[in-house]
Design a protein around this motif. Sequence first.
Motif, PDB file in Angstrom:
ATOM      1  N   SER A 169      -6.039   0.234  -5.466  1.00 52.32           N
ATOM      2  CA  SER A 169      -6.607   0.181  -4.116  1.00 52.32           C
ATOM      3  C   SER A 169      -7.573  -0.989  -3.990  1.00 52.32           C
ATOM      4  N   SER A 206       2.058   1.794  -3.389  1.00 49.11           N
ATOM      5  CA  SER A 206       1.000   2.244  -4.287  1.00 49.11           C
ATOM      6  C   SER A 206       0.674   3.716  -4.075  1.00 49.11           C
ATOM      7  N   TYR A 236      -7.365  -4.030  -1.361  1.00 50.09           N
ATOM      8  CA  TYR A 236      -8.434  -4.475  -0.474  1.00 50.09           C
ATOM      9  C   TYR A 236      -8.683  -5.970  -0.628  1.00 50.09           C
ATOM     10  N   GLU A 294       0.815  -1.210   0.000  1.00 50.87           N
ATOM     11  CA  GLU A 294       0.000   0.000   0.000  1.00 50.87           C
ATOM     12  C   GLU A 294       0.852   1.265   0.000  1.00 50.87           C
TER      13      GLU A 294
END
Length: 588
Positions: free
Chosen positions: A174, A146, A178, A143
């Motif tokens: 995203s 990213s 998730y 994350e």
Amino acid sequence: MPHLLPLLVAVPLLGAALLVAADRLLPRPAAEITGCVVSGGTAALALVLLLNSSPPLVEWVGGWRPVDGESVGIVLVGDGPALGMAALVSLLTLSALAYSWRYFDEPPRGHAGSFPALMLVFQGAMCGFAIAGDLFNAFVFFELMSVVAYALTGYRIDEAKAVQGALTFGVVNSLGAYAMLMGIGLLYARTGELAMTKIGRGIDNAATQSGPDALVLAAFVLVLTGLLVKAAAVPFHFWLPDAHAVAPTPVCMLLSGVMVELGSYGVWRVCSTVFAGPGGIPAADLTRALVTLGVLTAAIGSVMCWYQRHIKRLLAYSTIAHTGLFLVGLGVLTPEGDDGIALYIVGHACVKAALFASTGALLDRYGSVDEHALHGRARALRGFGVMFAIGGLALAGLPPFGTALGKAIAEEAVGGPLTVVYVAASAITAGAVLRVTGRVFLGLGPRPRDADYETSGSDERPETRGILRRIPDSMTAVPAVLLAAAFAVGVAPGFGGLVARSVNEAGSGGAHALAHWTLEGILLGLLSALLAVGLAALAVTRPRRVAAPDWALPLRRLQSGHVGDYVAWLLFGATVLGALVLPGLLGG
């Protein structure tokens, strides 16, 4: 030595914090020098640790070691593949920072260090992902990587299309993150562990004789979906061309050079440690899933690459095609396939970064990356023309480049009809690059009818302070060094064997396999290069014969630019991935 592993993450992050804290005090040259020094120091540390990674290094951060077999701490693993990826990440980040020396418009006072700081955070996150030994912290670094990539993609925030590309990138990645987090939650619910090796053992201990159950299958699909989004495998790939079209050139060097490769690395790591045992996904089903997606990715990426005239998008689709080849090689689940893909990734990273660097020079010299608009205009840039041609031949797998060695070993591992996929994909993508070389740098072939020198590509603007009359030495030296590195991967004595031993020690293949040239591999590499040259010559001299056929138009329309469409394809891809491994569950 293991206690030095956290520094691969801490040093770039601390360097970024220093740049931000001292931003109003540091002049621009000092900020850029600091970024290069920190990035280079991290690269040197990664290389030192790599040379001492047998046996693998393991560090529990903060001394939180397992007690009675139970662990809650953060584990970092410094084996050959992990430290090799960290070294590759760091060296390419250093290359991108060197390339971008005084690259952008003069920033406002107090923001001179913003770009190198973001690049250092990106480097630290990618290094952390490479050496993470537990799934949750791999997700955290995933994350962080990213989020910084979104900011870097939309760095030129005054341009609407840069913001749109970054938004598309952010939404799709995203959702992939998730999905990965939900999969990690399912695995934790089943095993009570987060360390990858412990999760694998926990799944095996809980498994029945019937093999994996629905929970393990769902976790596999969710985790792999997140990683395949990052790897830009079809149909999770739509964000990549849009991001490459608007991202600054130094960022493109890292997106295609290492970030996408980290997605393939993550697939290999998770499949070989978490889902490889009797309680995981059966080998036949795992092979079916990875090889099917790999062939589809290579085919669509190659076709879309060939019919692009926007050079950055062309190179982005080339990356997608090669991701397909990586997945096919990993999907056969053999030590030789892993060895070949490891070498292929190293060579491809250097070549692709060099090609993007050369494309950036075109943009900053002529204000366009449109192949038709640039027809014959870059004759004066002979050096970049030579590097573009060398890069194209290296993508084709021309011996003795590192891409050729990795491709040859992977072709031997996959065998049969899958070898045709390797030859075809590498030849088509390389042919597109060589076609650009002939048209743009040599002015070969008839001038395209829509090549208006004054207006074509007018929606592009240089990333530098204005149109460059002379390309800086830093922008010339970086791609030359990267291509030399790609060449060295294939010819350095013992390098292939060293990579093979490192990969096999970290996997299940032992340390017996050695990477080497074979006559068949050399001949297939020469065949791919000849096909690439032939395709490029045909496209330049007889453009109508290779114009986009009607059946290719739907593929082009799928790249709609609408984020809702891309989200729908992501969900469709997750469903297809589940269907490909479902027989393992039904068979039980």
